[in-house]
Design a protein around this motif. Structure first.
Motif, PDB file in Angstrom:
ATOM      1  N   ARG A 107       0.804  -1.213   0.000  1.00 29.47           N
ATOM      2  CA  ARG A 107       0.000   0.000   0.000  1.00 29.47           C
ATOM      3  C   ARG A 107       0.837   1.263   0.000  1.00 29.47           C
ATOM      4  O   ARG A 107       0.340   2.336  -0.332  1.00 29.47           O
ATOM      5  N   ASP A 108       2.092   1.187   0.399  1.00 27.27           N
ATOM      6  CA  ASP A 108       2.925   2.389   0.365  1.00 27.27           C
ATOM      7  C   ASP A 108       3.906   2.359  -0.811  1.00 27.27           C
ATOM      8  O   ASP A 108       4.791   3.208  -0.905  1.00 27.27           O
ATOM      9  N   GLY A 363      -3.636   7.833  -2.039  1.00 28.70           N
ATOM     10  CA  GLY A 363      -2.708   7.710  -0.918  1.00 28.70           C
ATOM     11  C   GLY A 363      -2.141   6.323  -0.755  1.00 28.70           C
ATOM     12  O   GLY A 363      -1.315   6.079   0.127  1.00 28.70           O
ATOM     13  N   SER A 364      -2.575   5.394  -1.597  1.00 30.36           N
ATOM     14  CA  SER A 364      -2.136   4.004  -1.504  1.00 30.36           C
ATOM     15  C   SER A 364      -1.757   3.523  -2.896  1.00 30.36           C
ATOM     16  O   SER A 364      -2.585   2.979  -3.620  1.00 30.36           O
ATOM     17  N   GLY A 365      -0.521   3.742  -3.275  1.00 27.17           N
ATOM     18  CA  GLY A 365      -0.080   3.407  -4.624  1.00 27.17           C
ATOM     19  C   GLY A 365      -0.198   4.561  -5.587  1.00 27.17           C
ATOM     20  O   GLY A 365       0.467   4.584  -6.617  1.00 27.17           O
ATOM     21  N   PHE A 366      -1.052   5.537  -5.266  1.00 35.86           N
ATOM     22  CA  PHE A 366      -1.316   6.662  -6.161  1.00 35.86           C
ATOM     23  C   PHE A 366      -1.391   7.964  -5.377  1.00 35.86           C
ATOM     24  O   PHE A 366      -1.869   7.999  -4.240  1.00 35.86           O
ATOM     25  N   CYS A 367      -0.920   9.045  -5.993  1.00 36.25           N
ATOM     26  CA  CYS A 367      -1.135  10.369  -5.419  1.00 36.25           C
ATOM     27  C   CYS A 367      -1.189  11.404  -6.532  1.00 36.25           C
ATOM     28  O   CYS A 367      -0.853  11.127  -7.684  1.00 36.25           O
ATOM     29  N   PHE A 368      -1.606  12.591  -6.153  1.00 33.99           N
ATOM     30  CA  PHE A 368      -1.758  13.715  -7.064  1.00 33.99           C
ATOM     31  C   PHE A 368      -0.884  14.865  -6.577  1.00 33.99           C
ATOM     32  O   PHE A 368      -0.756  15.094  -5.369  1.00 33.99           O
ATOM     33  N   ILE A 369      -0.253  15.580  -7.517  1.00 37.02           N
ATOM     34  CA  ILE A 369       0.564  16.749  -7.174  1.00 37.02           C
ATOM     35  C   ILE A 369       0.016  17.939  -7.957  1.00 37.02           C
ATOM     36  O   ILE A 369      -0.108  17.882  -9.182  1.00 37.02           O
ATOM     37  N   PHE A 403      -1.891   9.968   4.405  1.00 38.57           N
ATOM     38  CA  PHE A 403      -1.606   8.756   3.628  1.00 38.57           C
ATOM     39  C   PHE A 403      -1.620   7.527   4.531  1.00 38.57           C
ATOM     40  O   PHE A 403      -2.127   6.464   4.147  1.00 38.57           O
ATOM     41  N   GLN A 404      -1.043   7.645   5.722  1.00 39.52           N
ATOM     42  CA  GLN A 404      -0.996   6.508   6.635  1.00 39.52           C
ATOM     43  C   GLN A 404      -2.403   6.029   6.977  1.00 39.52           C
ATOM     44  O   GLN A 404      -2.672   4.828   7.040  1.00 39.52           O
ATOM     45  N   GLU A 405      -3.325   6.971   7.195  1.00 38.95           N
ATOM     46  CA  GLU A 405      -4.705   6.588   7.509  1.00 38.95           C
ATOM     47  C   GLU A 405      -5.384   5.926   6.317  1.00 38.95           C
ATOM     48  O   GLU A 405      -6.086   4.926   6.472  1.00 38.95           O
ATOM     49  N   LEU A 406      -5.180   6.482   5.130  1.00 40.52           N
ATOM     50  CA  LEU A 406      -5.832   5.938   3.942  1.00 40.52           C
ATOM     51  C   LEU A 406      -5.317   4.550   3.580  1.00 40.52           C
ATOM     52  O   LEU A 406      -5.989   3.802   2.860  1.00 40.52           O
ATOM     53  N   ARG A 407      -4.141   4.203   4.053  1.00 42.81           N
ATOM     54  CA  ARG A 407      -3.572   2.886   3.764  1.00 42.81           C
ATOM     55  C   ARG A 407      -4.091   1.799   4.707  1.00 42.81           C
ATOM     56  O   ARG A 407      -3.716   0.635   4.571  1.00 42.81           O
ATOM     57  N   ASN A 408      -4.940   2.181   5.629  1.00 48.15           N
ATOM     58  CA  ASN A 408      -5.467   1.219   6.598  1.00 48.15           C
ATOM     59  C   ASN A 408      -6.988   1.120   6.471  1.00 48.15           C
ATOM     60  O   ASN A 408      -7.723   1.927   7.045  1.00 48.15           O
ATOM     61  N   PRO A 409      -7.504   0.155   5.711  1.00 56.06           N
ATOM     62  CA  PRO A 409      -8.952   0.029   5.513  1.00 56.06           C
ATOM     63  C   PRO A 409      -9.720  -0.189   6.805  1.00 56.06           C
ATOM     64  O   PRO A 409     -10.928   0.066   6.865  1.00 56.06           O
ATOM     65  N   ASP A 410      -9.046  -0.650   7.844  1.00 49.01           N
ATOM     66  CA  ASP A 410      -9.724  -0.883   9.114  1.00 49.01           C
ATOM     67  C   ASP A 410     -10.119   0.411   9.811  1.00 49.01           C
ATOM     68  O   ASP A 410     -10.855   0.384  10.795  1.00 49.01           O
ATOM     69  N   LEU A 411      -9.636   1.561   9.313  1.00 55.97           N
ATOM     70  CA  LEU A 411     -10.019   2.844   9.883  1.00 55.97           C
ATOM     71  C   LEU A 411     -11.285   3.419   9.242  1.00 55.97           C
ATOM     72  O   LEU A 411     -11.800   4.444   9.709  1.00 55.97           O
ATOM     73  N   LEU A 412     -11.772   2.798   8.183  1.00 59.16           N
ATOM     74  CA  LEU A 412     -12.971   3.297   7.520  1.00 59.16           C
ATOM     75  C   LEU A 412     -14.163   3.241   8.468  1.00 59.16           C
ATOM     76  O   LEU A 412     -14.267   2.352   9.318  1.00 59.16           O
ATOM     77  N   GLY A 437     -17.066  15.886   4.931  1.00 58.57           N
ATOM     78  CA  GLY A 437     -15.893  16.534   5.503  1.00 58.57           C
ATOM     79  C   GLY A 437     -14.932  15.549   6.145  1.00 58.57           C
ATOM     80  O   GLY A 437     -13.914  15.950   6.714  1.00 58.57           O
ATOM     81  N   ASP A 438     -15.232  14.266   6.043  1.00 54.65           N
ATOM     82  CA  ASP A 438     -14.395  13.215   6.646  1.00 54.65           C
ATOM     83  C   ASP A 438     -14.039  12.209   5.557  1.00 54.65           C
ATOM     84  O   ASP A 438     -14.914  11.507   5.030  1.00 54.65           O
ATOM     85  N   TYR A 439     -12.753  12.111   5.210  1.00 53.54           N
ATOM     86  CA  TYR A 439     -12.355  11.208   4.131  1.00 53.54           C
ATOM     87  C   TYR A 439     -12.390   9.739   4.535  1.00 53.54           C
ATOM     88  O   TYR A 439     -12.207   8.861   3.691  1.00 53.54           O
TER      89      TYR A 439
END
Length: 450
Positions: A107-108, A363-369, A403-412, A437-439
Motif C-alpha cells: 500500500r505504500d 494515498g495508496s499506490g497513487f497520489c496527485f501533485i 496517507f498513513q490513515e488511507l492505507r489502513n482500511p480498518d479505519l474506515l 468533511g471526513d475522508y
C-alpha cells in the motif's frame, strides 16, 4: 448532419492543413485523474490507472515465479511483486504469502503519480475538478522544481507519471519535463484534451518518451461533447489530435466522465472508441469538486451507479478494449459478486489486473501533485499532505499522516468499515469527504448493505 466519428477521423487524417485548434475561453479538460501507462494494460489520471495490489501468489501462473537471490525479491514475470521471503536461497512457497499481508505491504509502494503541471487550459469543461482557466496562475512549479520533483519520484521506484492539467500542452517546457522523466526511467504518459496536438507535437511526444495519451470524449458527437467541454469545435479538435498521435505511433485511450447527461450514450462512446482505434476506455464517475459542484444535480444515483458498473462488467467479453473504472471502487465488489454468480474464480488468469487491483488508490499506490506542488491523495480529495517546495516528495509519500490513515482500511467508518469488501473496494474517499468533511466516512453513493 454531422458525420459519424470514424468518418470524421478519416477526413482529419487526410487533412494536410495542420491548422492549430484555437485557444478559446480556457478551462481544464476535467478529471485530473488518469491512471498510468502499462505496456499491455492502461492508465487513468487523478484521474485516477490500473494499479496492482499484491495478489495471492497462488493465483499467478507458477512457471512465471522466480527468485532474485541477489536482491532477495520474488518476481512474477519481469516485475518484483513481493518483499524478500526466503529459506536460504529459496523463495518462500507462494502458498505461504497471504493476500492480506501482501496488500498491506504494497500500500505504500508508489505506482502512479498524476501531476498537474499547469492549471492553464483552453477549454471550459463543466465538470472540471480544477476549475481550470487560461490563467496565468501564480506559483506554478518552474522547470528546475519539475526536474527536482522527478528526481525524488525516481527515488521511490519507476512509477507511471501522468502529465495532466489543466491542459499540459499549454506548458512551454512540457517536452523538457517529459524527456527528463524518461531519462530517469519513469514511465511518462500524458492527459491532453487533444485540441492543441499538431503533427509536430505528436512527434515530440514520441521522441521524448510519452508512451500513451488519454483523451476525454464525453459525448458521441460534437453537439454533446462540445457542450460538456464548453468550447465549440472541441470534438473535432480532439479527433484531429488523436489522428496525429496515431500517425506518430503513440497509443491512446478514451476517458469518459459519466453524468446524467451522457449516461445513455456510454455504449455509443465505447463503440466510437473501438472504431477510431483506441486501446482502452476508462469511465469516471463524477466527483462533485471544482466546477463539478455546480452540476451536482447531474450526478447519477446510487442505483444508476450500480447498473452502470454491472453493464461495464458485462463488456469485458464483448470488446477488445482494455476497460477500467475510476472513482468507482464499487466495481471491484461487483466483479466478485458477479464472478460468484457465474461460478468463476477471481484470479489473474480469469480477470487479469482486475483481480489484483483494489478500488480507491488515493494515498495508496497513487497520489496527485498540484501545479503549486501540493501533494494530495487524488485530485478530487483536496487535503494537503505536504508541499514539495517545503519538504521532499519521498518524505511526504512515506510519512504523511493522511496517507498513513488511507492505507489502513480498518479505519474506515460507517458501513464501509463493516463491509466485507473494504480490502478490495474501500469506497471513494473523495466523494465521502465532499459529502461529510471526513475522508474516512462511508461512501455516499453505494447501495450495498454489508
Amino acid at each position: 448532419m454531422s458525420l459519424p466519428p470514424k468518418e470524421i477521423l478519416s477526413q482529419l487524417e487526410s487533412d494536410k492543413s495542420k491548422k492549430d485548434f484555437p485557444v478559446g475561453r480556457c478551462f481544464g479538460h476535467g478529471r485530473g485523474n488518469n491512471k498510468g501507462y502499462k505496456p499491455s494494460s492502461s492508465f487513468g489520471e487523478n484521474e485516477t490507472d490500473r494499479q496492482e495490489v499484491m495478489p495471492d501468489a497462488k493465483t499467478l501462473p507458477g512457471k512465471l515465479w522466480k527468485m532474485d537471490s541477489g536482491r532477495g525479491r520474488l518476481w512474477h514475470g519481469t516485475k518484483p511483486v513481493s518483499p524478500a521471503n526466503s529459506y536460504g536461497n529459496r523463495a518462500m512457497p507462494p502458498s505461504k504469502i497471504s493476500q492480506r499481508h501482501a496488500m498491506k505491504s504494497n500500500r505504500d509502494k508508489l505506482r502512479l503519480v498524476a501531476w498537474e503541471i499547469t492549471r492553464n487550459c483552453n477549454l471550459s469543461c463543466v465538470h472540471c475538478r480544477a476549475s481550470a482557466t487560461n490563467g496565468p496562475h501564480d506559483g506554478e512549479l518552474d522547470t528546475n522544481d519539475a526536474f527536482r520533483l522527478l528526481d525524488e519520484i525516481a527515488e521511490l521506484g519507476q512509477p507511471i507519471v501522468i502529465l495532466t492539467g489543466g491542459e499540459p500542452m499549454m506548458r512551454k517546457d512540457l517536452f523538457e519535463i517529459a524527456s527528463y522523466g524518461t531519462q530517469k526511467g519513469l514511465k511518462m504518459v500524458m492527459s491532453p484534451n487533444g485540441t492543441l496536438i499538431t503533427p509536430e507535437t505528436a512527434q515530440k511526444m514520441k521522441t521524448t518518451g510519452i508512451h500513451r495519451i488519454s483523451v476525454s470524449i464525453d459525448g458521441p458527437n460534437k453537439e454533446s461533447h462540445d457542450q460538456f467541454r464548453g468550447v465549440p469545435g472541441a470534438f473535432e479538435g480532439a479527433l484531429k489530435g488523436i489522428s496525429y498521435v496515431k500517425t506518430a505511433g503513440i497509443e491512446f485511450q478514451i476517458n469518459t466522465t459519466i453524468t446524467q447527461t451522457n449516461l445513455a450514450q456510454i455504449p455509443q462512446i465505447q463503440k466510437m472508441a473501438e472504431d477510431i482505434g483506441a486501446v482502452a476506455h476508462h469511465i469516471f464517475l463524477l466527483v462533485p469538486t471544482g466546477r463539478g459542484k455546480y452540476i451536482q444535480n447531474s450526478e447519477i444515483t446510487a442505483k444508476e451507479y450500480e447498473e452502470t458498473l454491472n453493464w461495464f462488467y458485462a463488456q469485458k467479453d464483448k470488446t477488445m478494449l482494455q476497460l477500467k473504472v475510476t472513482c468507482a471502487p464499487h466495481y471491484y465488489r461487483i466483479l466478485r459478486q458477479r464472478a460468484k454468480e457465474d461460478q468463476k474464480k477471481v484470479d489473474f488468469d480469469t480477470y487479469g489486473l482486475d483481480a489484483v487491483t483494489r478500488g480507491c488508490l488515493g494515498g495508496s499506490g497513487f497520489c496527485f501533485i498540484s501545479h503549486r506542488g501540493q501533494v494530495q491523495p487524488c485530485g478530487f480529495l483536496n487535503t494537503n499532505c505536504g508541499n514539495i517546495t517545503q519538504a521532499s516528495f519521498v518524505d511526504i509519500w512515506q510519512n504523511s499522516s493522511i496517507f498513513q490513515e488511507l492505507r489502513n482500511p480498518d479505519l474506515l467508518k460507517g458501513k464501509c468499515g463493516k463491509c466485507q469488501y473494504r480490502q478490495v473496494c474501500g469506497g471513494c474517499r473523495a466523494r465521502a469527504f465532499e459529502a461529510t468533511g471526513d475522508y474516512l466516512a462511508e461512501e455516499p453513493l453505494c447501495s450495498h448493505q454489508p
